[in-house]
Design a protein around this motif. Structure first.
Motif, short mmCIF file in Angstrom:
data_model
loop_
_atom_site.label_atom_id
_atom_site.label_comp_id
_atom_site.label_asym_id
_atom_site.label_seq_id
_atom_site.Cartn_x
_atom_site.Cartn_y
_atom_site.Cartn_z
N ILE A 219 85.00 148.05 32.49
CA ILE A 219 85.86 148.21 31.32
C ILE A 219 85.25 149.31 30.46
O ILE A 219 84.21 149.12 29.83
N THR A 220 85.87 150.46 30.47
CA THR A 220 85.31 151.61 29.76
C THR A 220 85.63 151.54 28.27
O THR A 220 86.51 150.79 27.83
N ALA A 221 84.91 152.35 27.50
CA ALA A 221 85.16 152.44 26.06
C ALA A 221 86.30 153.42 25.76
O ALA A 221 86.59 153.67 24.58
N ASP A 222 86.95 153.95 26.79
CA ASP A 222 88.02 154.93 26.62
C ASP A 222 89.41 154.32 26.77
O ASP A 222 90.40 155.04 26.93
N GLY A 223 89.51 152.98 26.76
CA GLY A 223 90.81 152.33 26.80
C GLY A 223 91.38 152.08 28.17
O GLY A 223 92.57 151.77 28.30
N TYR A 224 90.53 152.19 29.22
CA TYR A 224 91.03 151.84 30.55
C TYR A 224 89.90 151.19 31.34
O TYR A 224 88.72 151.28 30.99
N GLU A 225 90.29 150.50 32.39
CA GLU A 225 89.32 149.83 33.26
C GLU A 225 89.50 150.31 34.69
O GLU A 225 90.61 150.63 35.12
N ILE A 226 88.38 150.35 35.42
CA ILE A 226 88.38 150.75 36.84
C ILE A 226 88.10 149.51 37.67
O ILE A 226 87.08 148.83 37.44
N SER A 227 88.98 149.19 38.61
CA SER A 227 88.83 147.99 39.42
C SER A 227 88.74 148.35 40.90
O SER A 227 89.38 149.31 41.35
N ALA A 228 87.98 147.55 41.64
CA ALA A 228 87.89 147.70 43.11
C ALA A 228 87.81 146.31 43.72
O ALA A 228 87.14 145.42 43.17
N SER A 229 88.49 146.10 44.83
CA SER A 229 88.51 144.78 45.46
C SER A 229 88.42 144.91 46.98
O SER A 229 88.84 145.92 47.56
N SER A 230 87.89 143.86 47.58
CA SER A 230 87.76 143.79 49.04
C SER A 230 88.12 142.37 49.47
O SER A 230 87.67 141.40 48.85
N THR A 231 88.94 142.25 50.55
CA THR A 231 89.48 140.95 50.96
C THR A 231 89.05 140.61 52.39
O THR A 231 88.82 141.51 53.20
N SER A 232 88.97 139.31 52.66
CA SER A 232 88.52 138.87 53.98
C SER A 232 89.65 138.87 55.00
O SER A 232 89.44 138.46 56.16
N SER A 233 90.85 139.33 54.63
CA SER A 233 91.97 139.38 55.57
C SER A 233 92.69 140.72 55.41
O SER A 233 92.32 141.54 54.58
N ALA A 234 93.75 140.87 56.19
CA ALA A 234 94.53 142.09 56.11
C ALA A 234 95.66 141.97 55.09
O ALA A 234 96.42 142.92 54.88
#
Length: 262
Positions: A219-234
């Motif tokens: 969660i940046t101080a510039d008003g946006y957040e960067i998210s990344a995710s990884s899943t155990s399935s397709a």
């Protein structure tokens, strides 16, 4: 000399005639005097009657004012014998049902340093691998201008996602908002630049395939957040391909904090 049989009235009348025999009578003056006296008497009687009536009326009005309330806009006093109009006060109208005024919060916007179409290529530089387009229902590449830039894809067969999303408030408020209502709270780690880092794992219930999701958010101080995710399935309705997602929460932290996006 009169005899004893002469009445006193006769003697008075004879005396009056003898006394006034040589007096000239001014008949006109007598008539005028009688008329003047009659008029004065009539005026005195009229004035007396009027005063008496006035006193009587004043007493009656005083009694009425003492016993009755003063006239208002709804009660007017008119002349005797006349019908008195009654001003009808308007009935208070029922208050209109008003819905509480709520001003909708406009969507959060931010100036993102990267566009959705670039996200997959930049991610591959951090984690080389086989990239495939994700299923249509997962969203794929989505450009929502200053509100969101996101990409969902398959990395080595596993569903993976990267996104930039605008938010309202401060990083601390946003972190608390993300944890609000969550089954497990994720620790909010504040960084020197004022941003906040979150990471962890979530597992879907058995009826949803017990899929595991690893994720990290900066969660940046510039008003946006960067998210990344990884899943155990397709995908959400696909079976697990492994017991754990291919990328750990720690590896995903390195993704969201990378300078490659800027």
């Amino acid at each position: 000399m009169h005899d004893d049989h002469t009445s006193s009235d006769t003697r008075v009348s004879t005396l009056f005639r003898d006394t006034t025999a040589d007096v000239d009578v001014d008949v006109a003056a007598l008539v005028r005097g009688s008329i003047d006296r009659g008029r004065r008497k009539h005026r005195r009687q009229t004035i007396g009657t009027t005063l008496a009536a006035a006193v009587s009326v004043a007493g009656l009005v005083g009694a009425v004012l003492t016993l009755a309330p003063l006239p208002t806009a709804g009660n007017s006093i008119g002349p005797a014998g006349a019908s008195t109009p009654t001003a009808v006060s308007p009935k208070p109208s029922a208050p209109m049902a008003t819905k509480p005024t709520t001003i909708p919060t406009p969507p959060a916007t931010a100036n993102f340093p990267v566009r959705a179409a670039q996200l997959i290529g930049l991610f591959k530089q951090l984690h080389p691998g086989r990239i495939q387009q994700a299923e249509e229902r997962t969203g794929r590449i989505r450009d929502d201008g200053k509100q969101s830039q996101s990409a969902s894809f398959l990395w080595n067969g596993f569903e993976t996602g990267v996104s930039f999303d605008a938010y309202h408030g401060t990083p601390a408020q946003r972190c608390a908002e993300r944890n609000d209502g969550a089954k497990t709270s994720t620790r909010c780690v504040e960084r020197p630049d004022g941003s906040i880092l979150m990471s962890g794992q979530h597992q879907a219930p058995p009826e949803d395939g017990s899929i595991k999701y690893n994720g990290a958010v900066l969660i940046t101080a510039d008003g946006y957040e960067i998210s990344a995710s990884s899943t155990s399935s397709a995908g959400k309705e696909e079976p697990n391909l492994a017991a754990e997602p291919p990328l750990t929460p720690k590896q995903l932290e390195l993704v969201v904090t990378s300078k490659i996006w800027f």
